[in-house]
Motif scaffolding. Structure first.
Motif, PDB file in Angstrom:
ATOM      1  N   ILE A 245       0.223  21.302  37.140  1.00  0.00           N
ATOM      2  CA  ILE A 245       0.175  20.399  35.984  1.00  0.00           C
ATOM      3  C   ILE A 245       0.662  21.117  34.730  1.00  0.00           C
ATOM      4  CG2 ILE A 245      -1.414  19.187  34.431  1.00  0.00           C
ATOM      5  CD1 ILE A 245      -3.046  18.420  36.928  1.00  0.00           C
ATOM      6  N   HIS A 248       4.345  21.275  34.729  1.00  0.00           N
ATOM      7  CA  HIS A 248       4.895  19.950  34.412  1.00  0.00           C
ATOM      8  C   HIS A 248       4.789  19.659  32.916  1.00  0.00           C
ATOM      9  CE1 HIS A 248       5.369  15.554  34.340  1.00  0.00           C
ATOM     10  NE2 HIS A 248       6.014  15.698  35.476  1.00  0.00           N
ATOM     11  N   TRP A 251       7.566  21.406  31.181  1.00  0.00           N
ATOM     12  CA  TRP A 251       8.812  20.649  31.363  1.00  0.00           C
ATOM     13  C   TRP A 251       8.869  19.464  30.396  1.00  0.00           C
ATOM     14  CZ3 TRP A 251       9.106  15.472  32.891  1.00  0.00           C
ATOM     15  CH2 TRP A 251      10.413  14.981  33.038  1.00  0.00           C
ATOM     16  N   GLN A 252       7.736  18.755  30.249  1.00  0.00           N
ATOM     17  CA  GLN A 252       7.704  17.603  29.341  1.00  0.00           C
ATOM     18  C   GLN A 252       8.050  18.008  27.911  1.00  0.00           C
ATOM     19  OE1 GLN A 252       4.489  14.772  29.326  1.00  0.00           O
ATOM     20  NE2 GLN A 252       3.972  15.144  31.453  1.00  0.00           N
ATOM     21  N   SER A 275       6.387   9.999  33.707  1.00  0.00           N
ATOM     22  CA  SER A 275       6.171  11.093  34.656  1.00  0.00           C
ATOM     23  C   SER A 275       4.717  11.549  34.679  1.00  0.00           C
ATOM     24  CB  SER A 275       7.088  12.279  34.321  1.00  0.00           C
ATOM     25  OG  SER A 275       6.641  12.979  33.168  1.00  0.00           O
ATOM     26  N   ASN A 276       3.923  11.110  33.708  1.00  0.00           N
ATOM     27  CA  ASN A 276       2.510  11.471  33.704  1.00  0.00           C
ATOM     28  C   ASN A 276       1.737  10.821  34.854  1.00  0.00           C
ATOM     29  OD1 ASN A 276       1.637  13.199  31.208  1.00  0.00           O
ATOM     30  ND2 ASN A 276       3.228  11.808  30.474  1.00  0.00           N
ATOM     31  N   LEU A 278       2.519  11.373  37.802  1.00  0.00           N
ATOM     32  CA  LEU A 278       2.409  12.510  38.713  1.00  0.00           C
ATOM     33  C   LEU A 278       1.186  13.361  38.371  1.00  0.00           C
ATOM     34  CD1 LEU A 278       3.554  14.286  40.985  1.00  0.00           C
ATOM     35  CD2 LEU A 278       4.975  15.430  39.257  1.00  0.00           C
ATOM     36  N   ILE A 279       0.916  13.543  37.071  1.00  0.00           N
ATOM     37  CA  ILE A 279      -0.256  14.310  36.641  1.00  0.00           C
ATOM     38  C   ILE A 279      -1.521  13.649  37.154  1.00  0.00           C
ATOM     39  CG2 ILE A 279      -1.524  15.209  34.664  1.00  0.00           C
ATOM     40  CD1 ILE A 279       1.246  16.433  34.980  1.00  0.00           C
TER      41      ILE A 279
END
Length: 292
Positions: A245, A248, A251-252, A275-276, A278-279
């Motif tokens: 996480i 990620h 990356w965000q 894309s959150n 995925l979190i």
């Protein structure tokens, strides 16, 4: 006639955002993670169903209330100008009738939660109503939304164990910080329109320092969720998930561009916001795997 009914139904689906379920998932997944944590990995299926339905309904009610209050603002914002109330395809009075119907549909849910959870849910009602109004008076509507959106974490825990542990509070706080971060990314899409019509947001407050503040909130998320895992004595798999996480989140922040508006960011900043999901999936999975 049937086509007219289908089109009308579609407008009400759009009003409560069932056609755009990312918000439902972002509210539901932390709640499911809390159910898993509170039940030591085996949540009651009835409770899982009730809280899933509750998350969908409360989010839908919140969207309806929001659009009723914001109808005169939404029509002046590129991202929201085609919402059913803003473009007058649903009248305000019909939206209110629909809101009453949604609330009536929620009433049976109270018979499936315990007394303490019910008392906690009552506290949520004024927050849901206050959220669209707070955008007029504070630069922190994302904080209020984060509190509302993630209330299911506390409710799930207290309904499962009939008490509220420190680990659940850290899970809740982490989720609030997470939401402030990703919803600020979302708010930058509207910043030019919001400045014109007088709507406040963290994006307007942070201005050119958006990446720095989003990073701070994501770091706080990682800290809170890490403490949550420590308090629950989770194994390495949980903390591996937290590491993923973290990557990620990095990356965000590096991918996010504060200068893009809705017209040119729908394939970038909005994608980062989405894309959150995925979190949420990761934190739910490792809430289970961390037990074994």
């Amino acid at each position: 006639m049937n086509k007219l009914k289908i089109n009308t139904l579609g407008k009400y689906i759009q009003l409560c955002r069932l056609d755009n379920p990312i918000g439902i998932w972002l509210a539901l997944l932390p709640c499911i993670a809390s159910l898993i944590q509170a039940s030591d990995g085996i949540p009651n299926l009835n409770r899982l169903f009730i809280f899933s339905l509750g998350a969908i309904m409360l989010r839908s009610i919140g969207c309806t209330i929001n659009d009723i209050f914001d109808r005169n603002f939404d029509c002046n914002v590129e991202r929201t100008k085609n919402r059913p109330i803003a473009n007058s395809t649903i009248s305000v009075i019909n939206a209110i009738y629909f809101l009453i119907l949604q609330c009536i549909f929620c009433i049976p849910l109270i018979f499936f939660i315990n007394k303490n959870c019910l008392l906690l849910s009552i506290l949520l009602i004024p927050l849901i109503i206050f959220y669209p109004l707070c955008k007029r008076i504070t630069y922190w509507p994302q904080l209020i939304l984060g509190i509302c959106f993630n209330f299911g974490i506390l409710m799930a825990w207290i309904d499962t164990r009939n008490n509220l542990s420190l680990s659940a509070i850290f899970m809740w706080l982490g989720s609030i910080f997470w939401q402030i971060g990703y919803d600020t990314i979302y708010a930058y899409s509207d910043i030019k329109d919001d400045l014109k019509i007088g709507i406040k947001s963290t994006a307007i407050l942070f201005k050119e320092s958006g990446k720095k503040y989003i990073s701070i909130f994501y770091i706080l998320t990682i800290i809170m969720w890490t403490i949550n895992g420590i308090l629950l004595s989770y194994n390495r798999l949980y903390f591996l998930g937290i590491l993923i996480i973290s990557i990620h989140f990095i990356w965000q922040v590096f991918s996010f561009n504060i200068n893009l508006t809705f017209n040119d960011d729908k394939y970038k900043n909005i994608k980062i916001f989405r894309s959150n999901l995925l979190i949420g999936v990761i934190v739910t999975i490792v809430s289970y795997l961390g037990l074994f």
